[in-house]
Design a protein around this motif. Structure first.
Motif, PDB file in Angstrom:
ATOM      1  N   GLN A  31     -25.041  18.794 -61.874  1.00  0.00           N
ATOM      2  CA  GLN A  31     -24.818  17.185 -62.267  1.00  0.00           C
ATOM      3  C   GLN A  31     -23.668  16.935 -63.414  1.00  0.00           C
ATOM      4  O   GLN A  31     -23.776  17.548 -64.363  1.00  0.00           O
ATOM      5  CB  GLN A  31     -26.142  16.530 -62.549  1.00  0.00           C
ATOM      6  CG  GLN A  31     -25.979  15.197 -63.137  1.00  0.00           C
ATOM      7  CD  GLN A  31     -27.326  14.406 -63.433  1.00  0.00           C
ATOM      8  OE1 GLN A  31     -28.287  15.113 -63.462  1.00  0.00           O
ATOM      9  NE2 GLN A  31     -27.168  13.218 -64.030  1.00  0.00           N
ATOM     10  N   SER A  32     -22.674  16.030 -63.131  1.00  0.00           N
ATOM     11  CA  SER A  32     -21.659  16.062 -63.904  1.00  0.00           C
ATOM     12  C   SER A  32     -21.989  15.045 -64.838  1.00  0.00           C
ATOM     13  O   SER A  32     -22.470  13.974 -64.670  1.00  0.00           O
ATOM     14  CB  SER A  32     -20.425  15.678 -63.282  1.00  0.00           C
ATOM     15  OG  SER A  32     -19.295  15.461 -64.191  1.00  0.00           O
ATOM     16  N   CYS A  33     -21.584  14.979 -66.232  1.00  0.00           N
ATOM     17  CA  CYS A  33     -22.120  14.314 -67.225  1.00  0.00           C
ATOM     18  C   CYS A  33     -20.852  13.671 -68.211  1.00  0.00           C
ATOM     19  O   CYS A  33     -20.283  14.629 -68.541  1.00  0.00           O
ATOM     20  CB  CYS A  33     -23.237  14.761 -68.201  1.00  0.00           C
ATOM     21  SG  CYS A  33     -24.648  15.493 -67.140  1.00  0.00           S
ATOM     22  N   ILE A  47     -24.408  20.121 -66.041  1.00  0.00           N
ATOM     23  CA  ILE A  47     -25.639  20.558 -66.169  1.00  0.00           C
ATOM     24  C   ILE A  47     -26.172  21.226 -64.942  1.00  0.00           C
ATOM     25  O   ILE A  47     -25.936  20.645 -63.752  1.00  0.00           O
ATOM     26  CB  ILE A  47     -26.536  19.447 -66.631  1.00  0.00           C
ATOM     27  CG1 ILE A  47     -26.409  18.963 -68.017  1.00  0.00           C
ATOM     28  CG2 ILE A  47     -28.053  20.139 -66.642  1.00  0.00           C
ATOM     29  CD1 ILE A  47     -27.292  17.611 -68.254  1.00  0.00           C
ATOM     30  N   LEU A  48     -26.946  22.356 -64.980  1.00  0.00           N
ATOM     31  CA  LEU A  48     -27.559  22.756 -63.821  1.00  0.00           C
ATOM     32  C   LEU A  48     -28.974  22.380 -63.905  1.00  0.00           C
ATOM     33  O   LEU A  48     -29.852  22.409 -64.832  1.00  0.00           O
ATOM     34  CB  LEU A  48     -27.356  24.337 -63.740  1.00  0.00           C
ATOM     35  CG  LEU A  48     -26.199  25.111 -63.260  1.00  0.00           C
ATOM     36  CD1 LEU A  48     -26.538  26.422 -63.162  1.00  0.00           C
ATOM     37  CD2 LEU A  48     -25.796  24.586 -62.077  1.00  0.00           C
ATOM     38  N   TRP A  49     -29.508  22.124 -62.710  1.00  0.00           N
ATOM     39  CA  TRP A  49     -31.042  21.789 -62.593  1.00  0.00           C
ATOM     40  C   TRP A  49     -31.567  22.610 -61.411  1.00  0.00           C
ATOM     41  O   TRP A  49     -31.361  22.571 -60.340  1.00  0.00           O
ATOM     42  CB  TRP A  49     -31.006  20.369 -62.149  1.00  0.00           C
ATOM     43  CG  TRP A  49     -32.436  19.473 -61.918  1.00  0.00           C
ATOM     44  CD1 TRP A  49     -33.078  19.401 -60.663  1.00  0.00           C
ATOM     45  CD2 TRP A  49     -33.653  19.640 -62.748  1.00  0.00           C
ATOM     46  NE1 TRP A  49     -34.526  19.009 -60.908  1.00  0.00           N
ATOM     47  CE2 TRP A  49     -34.646  19.161 -62.126  1.00  0.00           C
ATOM     48  CE3 TRP A  49     -33.375  19.787 -64.365  1.00  0.00           C
ATOM     49  CZ2 TRP A  49     -35.700  19.082 -62.930  1.00  0.00           C
ATOM     50  CZ3 TRP A  49     -34.455  19.654 -64.910  1.00  0.00           C
ATOM     51  CH2 TRP A  49     -35.777  19.131 -64.173  1.00  0.00           C
ATOM     52  N   ILE A  50     -32.738  23.309 -61.980  1.00  0.00           N
ATOM     53  CA  ILE A  50     -33.324  24.312 -61.053  1.00  0.00           C
ATOM     54  C   ILE A  50     -34.749  23.491 -60.701  1.00  0.00           C
ATOM     55  O   ILE A  50     -35.640  23.526 -61.533  1.00  0.00           O
ATOM     56  CB  ILE A  50     -33.451  25.733 -61.736  1.00  0.00           C
ATOM     57  CG1 ILE A  50     -32.242  26.087 -62.522  1.00  0.00           C
ATOM     58  CG2 ILE A  50     -34.222  26.527 -60.586  1.00  0.00           C
ATOM     59  CD1 ILE A  50     -32.429  27.479 -63.179  1.00  0.00           C
ATOM     60  N   HIS A  90     -28.773  14.169 -71.585  1.00  0.00           N
ATOM     61  CA  HIS A  90     -28.869  13.875 -70.153  1.00  0.00           C
ATOM     62  C   HIS A  90     -29.761  14.877 -69.436  1.00  0.00           C
ATOM     63  O   HIS A  90     -30.570  14.359 -68.529  1.00  0.00           O
ATOM     64  CB  HIS A  90     -27.406  14.393 -69.601  1.00  0.00           C
ATOM     65  CG  HIS A  90     -26.232  13.321 -69.916  1.00  0.00           C
ATOM     66  ND1 HIS A  90     -26.403  12.228 -69.190  1.00  0.00           N
ATOM     67  CD2 HIS A  90     -25.074  13.561 -70.654  1.00  0.00           C
ATOM     68  CE1 HIS A  90     -25.026  11.506 -69.697  1.00  0.00           C
ATOM     69  NE2 HIS A  90     -24.462  12.418 -70.479  1.00  0.00           N
ATOM     70  N   ALA A  91     -29.877  16.045 -69.911  1.00  0.00           N
ATOM     71  CA  ALA A  91     -31.103  17.026 -69.498  1.00  0.00           C
ATOM     72  C   ALA A  91     -32.445  16.356 -69.878  1.00  0.00           C
ATOM     73  O   ALA A  91     -33.268  16.358 -68.872  1.00  0.00           O
ATOM     74  CB  ALA A  91     -31.131  18.360 -69.770  1.00  0.00           C
ATOM     75  N   LEU A  92     -32.620  15.751 -70.694  1.00  0.00           N
ATOM     76  CA  LEU A  92     -34.051  15.136 -70.934  1.00  0.00           C
ATOM     77  C   LEU A  92     -34.241  14.096 -70.111  1.00  0.00           C
ATOM     78  O   LEU A  92     -35.549  14.044 -69.553  1.00  0.00           O
ATOM     79  CB  LEU A  92     -33.843  14.724 -72.631  1.00  0.00           C
ATOM     80  CG  LEU A  92     -33.978  15.636 -73.431  1.00  0.00           C
ATOM     81  CD1 LEU A  92     -34.035  14.997 -75.069  1.00  0.00           C
ATOM     82  CD2 LEU A  92     -35.416  16.431 -73.568  1.00  0.00           C
TER      83      LEU A  92
END
Length: 166
Positions: A31-33, A47-50, A90-92
């Motif tokens: 995901q680009s932020c 960010i990578l989201w697993i 962003h991850a939160l």
């Protein structure tokens, strides 16, 4: 061990290339932020989201890295990790169970104060004025105000990934 199966893949020291090393082996989604780079200029970092593990992976070098600063402007006393903090925010928003932050390749020596500032922590000088700490002005910090920090950060598991003892 003639019957052993050997699996080989690149790894990272926590800096540049961390997301590229992890993504193919985890099924993670990028995901680009939008964030601010080490000199305050706008840029985009991933960010990578697993999904299966509800884990977000951040490469601080993508937001606060040395490669983002032209050679003539490289001065860790004037750069910030604010963009890394923006990636954490962003991850939160993805409701993770934990956040992994690769710490290598940073252009800053602000001790993470820029990242904390992005998360709502205020750093105050002797006159009680808020300012963005950088490596060269850390001595101005006289008080730290946590009252405005992002509410979800307090209970979050955030792990730093690096290959050195600090």
């Amino acid at each position: 061990f003639p019957d052993a199966a050997v699996y080989s893949f690149p790894v990272s020291d926590g800096g540049d290339g961390l997301l590229d090393a992890i993504q193919p082996h985890t099924g993670a989604v990028r995901q680009s932020c939008p964030v601010r780079g080490p000199l305050g200029k706008p840029l985009h970092a991933d960010i990578l989201w697993i999904p299966g593990s509800r884990t977000a992976v951040i490469e601080s070098a993508a937001a606060s890295g040395l490669v983002l600063v032209p050679g003539s402007s490289r001065n860790p006393l004037k750069t910030t990790t604010h963009g890394t903090g923006e990636l954490i925010l962003h991850a939160l928003s993805m409701n993770p169970g934990r956040i992994l932050v690769g710490l290598g390749g940073s252009a800053s020596c602000d001790g993470g104060t820029g990242a904390a500032s992005a998360a709502g922590v205020r750093f105050l000088d002797a006159r009680g004025r808020n300012f963005l700490p950088r490596g060269g002005n850390l001595s101005r910090i006289r008080a730290i105000d946590l009252s405005g920090r992002h509410p979800d950060i307090a209970g979050m598991i955030i792990e730093g990934l690096c290959d050195v003892d600090n």
